[in-house]
Design a protein around this motif. Structure first.
Motif, short mmCIF file in Angstrom:
data_model
loop_
_atom_site.label_atom_id
_atom_site.label_comp_id
_atom_site.label_asym_id
_atom_site.label_seq_id
_atom_site.Cartn_x
_atom_site.Cartn_y
_atom_site.Cartn_z
N ILE A 4 49.50 35.22 39.53
CA ILE A 4 48.64 35.44 38.51
C ILE A 4 49.19 36.40 37.33
O ILE A 4 49.08 36.04 36.14
CB ILE A 4 46.95 35.90 39.14
CG1 ILE A 4 46.54 34.70 39.85
CG2 ILE A 4 46.14 36.05 37.97
CD1 ILE A 4 45.20 35.00 40.81
N LEU A 5 49.46 37.57 37.88
CA LEU A 5 50.05 38.37 36.63
C LEU A 5 51.21 37.95 36.04
O LEU A 5 51.17 37.92 35.00
CB LEU A 5 50.49 39.85 37.64
CG LEU A 5 49.18 40.69 37.93
CD1 LEU A 5 49.60 41.71 39.02
CD2 LEU A 5 48.26 41.04 36.86
N PHE A 6 52.13 37.08 36.94
CA PHE A 6 53.12 36.58 36.14
C PHE A 6 52.64 35.64 35.13
O PHE A 6 53.28 35.63 33.79
CB PHE A 6 54.16 35.88 37.22
CG PHE A 6 55.34 35.14 36.54
CD1 PHE A 6 56.36 35.83 36.14
CD2 PHE A 6 55.17 33.56 36.52
CE1 PHE A 6 57.38 35.36 35.37
CE2 PHE A 6 56.55 33.06 36.04
CZ PHE A 6 57.37 33.80 35.42
N MET A 7 51.41 34.79 35.36
CA MET A 7 51.19 33.58 34.73
C MET A 7 50.67 34.47 33.33
O MET A 7 50.72 33.97 32.15
CB MET A 7 50.18 32.77 35.36
CG MET A 7 50.69 31.71 36.30
SD MET A 7 49.82 30.66 37.23
CE MET A 7 48.28 30.55 36.28
N VAL A 159 45.88 38.27 21.04
CA VAL A 159 46.46 38.92 22.31
C VAL A 159 45.36 39.74 22.89
O VAL A 159 45.49 40.06 24.30
CB VAL A 159 47.75 39.72 21.59
CG1 VAL A 159 48.39 40.61 22.71
CG2 VAL A 159 48.88 38.87 21.03
N LEU A 160 44.76 40.57 22.16
CA LEU A 160 43.73 41.41 22.73
C LEU A 160 42.74 40.69 23.58
O LEU A 160 42.44 41.23 24.83
CB LEU A 160 43.06 42.11 21.65
CG LEU A 160 43.77 43.32 21.19
CD1 LEU A 160 43.07 43.99 20.00
CD2 LEU A 160 44.31 44.47 22.02
N LEU A 161 42.44 39.48 23.27
CA LEU A 161 41.53 38.71 23.94
C LEU A 161 42.12 38.22 25.31
O LEU A 161 41.65 38.30 26.42
CB LEU A 161 40.86 37.39 23.34
CG LEU A 161 39.93 37.78 22.06
CD1 LEU A 161 39.72 36.68 21.36
CD2 LEU A 161 38.60 38.34 22.70
N PHE A 162 43.47 37.73 25.19
CA PHE A 162 44.05 37.68 26.42
C PHE A 162 44.16 38.64 27.49
O PHE A 162 44.05 38.47 28.66
CB PHE A 162 45.31 36.76 26.05
CG PHE A 162 45.13 35.21 25.91
CD1 PHE A 162 45.22 34.48 26.95
CD2 PHE A 162 44.92 34.79 24.87
CE1 PHE A 162 44.83 32.95 26.68
CE2 PHE A 162 45.02 33.58 24.50
CZ PHE A 162 44.76 32.67 25.43
N VAL A 163 44.41 39.75 26.79
CA VAL A 163 44.87 41.09 27.91
C VAL A 163 43.43 41.53 28.48
O VAL A 163 43.40 41.70 29.51
CB VAL A 163 45.16 42.30 26.75
CG1 VAL A 163 44.96 43.47 27.64
CG2 VAL A 163 46.59 41.95 26.43
N LEU A 167 42.83 41.22 32.43
CA LEU A 167 42.40 42.39 33.38
C LEU A 167 41.24 41.93 33.92
O LEU A 167 40.82 42.61 34.88
CB LEU A 167 42.11 43.55 32.33
CG LEU A 167 43.45 44.48 31.67
CD1 LEU A 167 42.81 45.21 30.69
CD2 LEU A 167 44.23 44.88 32.92
N GLY A 168 40.16 41.24 33.38
CA GLY A 168 39.19 40.94 34.01
C GLY A 168 39.42 40.07 35.38
O GLY A 168 38.72 40.15 36.14
N LEU A 169 40.29 39.17 35.13
CA LEU A 169 40.70 38.32 36.33
C LEU A 169 41.23 39.48 37.41
O LEU A 169 41.24 38.87 38.20
CB LEU A 169 41.99 37.29 35.90
CG LEU A 169 41.21 36.08 35.09
CD1 LEU A 169 42.45 35.23 34.58
CD2 LEU A 169 40.17 35.37 35.81
N VAL A 170 42.09 40.34 37.02
CA VAL A 170 42.52 40.84 38.12
C VAL A 170 41.75 41.91 38.72
O VAL A 170 41.61 41.77 39.85
CB VAL A 170 43.79 41.98 37.27
CG1 VAL A 170 44.16 43.05 38.27
CG2 VAL A 170 44.76 41.39 36.94
N LEU A 171 40.65 42.23 38.09
CA LEU A 171 39.52 42.97 38.62
C LEU A 171 38.58 42.12 39.64
O LEU A 171 38.42 42.34 40.60
CB LEU A 171 38.71 43.65 37.52
CG LEU A 171 39.37 44.79 36.82
CD1 LEU A 171 38.31 45.34 35.87
CD2 LEU A 171 39.78 46.06 37.79
N LEU A 172 38.59 40.91 38.96
CA LEU A 172 37.60 40.02 39.93
C LEU A 172 38.45 39.85 41.23
O LEU A 172 37.92 39.59 42.38
CB LEU A 172 37.69 38.82 39.18
CG LEU A 172 36.72 37.55 39.88
CD1 LEU A 172 35.17 38.15 40.00
CD2 LEU A 172 36.78 36.40 38.94
N PHE A 173 39.86 39.57 41.20
CA PHE A 173 40.48 39.07 42.30
C PHE A 173 40.59 40.18 43.13
O PHE A 173 40.68 40.21 44.51
CB PHE A 173 41.76 38.53 41.94
CG PHE A 173 41.88 37.03 41.63
CD1 PHE A 173 41.55 36.21 42.47
CD2 PHE A 173 42.26 36.82 40.25
CE1 PHE A 173 41.52 34.52 42.06
CE2 PHE A 173 42.21 35.52 39.77
CZ PHE A 173 41.63 34.56 40.69
#
Length: 178
Positions: A4-7, A159-163, A167-173
């Protein structure tokens, strides 16, 4: 998690490229703001990338369209031929293209024609000052109507929106793992 981080990293790296992939005007004859003093046989717009056959240009003077006998698209270039010699005054080339990426892009190029002949020399002193004011006004209007096609603010916001999304996805996982 690493996948996920790589993607997310791949997406972030490719966003600026996608946002700036639009073909833009690289050269025009006449140039923006130019004062043309000799008869103009053709109008040339040259773009950074190939443009589609559907691309068009209009020549405008005082809000009225000036007839072009033909408009040809050749790879990165669009050439318009005026039907008759251009009269003195301020003109705007109003163009719309479809670039390689398929996105429609439009813009304007303003210029003036001031070809003096024997009869006009007596009147030339006063109109030159008026033409300068008209040129400056036209240029300001074109700048208001024609934002640049590659806007860095849009790229930064994207770019900021994707960051933030990443981060939201990382925290969710991370929450789901615990």
């Amino acid at each position: 998690m690493r996948k996920i981080l790589f993607m997310l990293m791949c997406m972030l790296i490719s966003i600026p490229t996608i946002a700036n992939a639009h073909t833009e005007l690289s050269y025009s004859n006449p140039k923006e703001g130019e004062m043309v003093t000799e008869e103009l046989d053709e109008i040339v717009l040259d773009f950074a990338g190939a443009i589609e056959e559907l691309s068009t240009m209009k020549l405008m003077k005082d809000g009225e369209e000036v007839s072009l006998s033909q408009v040809q698209v050749q790879d990165k270039k669009m050439v318009g031929t005026p039907s008759a010699p251009l009269e003195n005054g301020s003109y705007i080339i109003d163009w719309t293209i479809a670039g390689e990426d398929g996105h429609p892009i439009s813009g304007k190029v303003s210029f003036s024609v001031q070809i003096e002949d024997m009869h006009e020399e007596k009147e030339a002193a006063q109109p030159k000052a008026a033409n300068k004011e008209n040129e400056q006004q036209d240029k300001r209007e074109v700048e208001k109507e024609n934002p640049t096609s590659s806007n860095p603010v849009t790229t930064i916001i994207t770019v900021l929106l994707f960051v933030i999304l990443g981060l939201g996805l990382v925290l969710l996982f991370r929450k789901k793992r615990k």
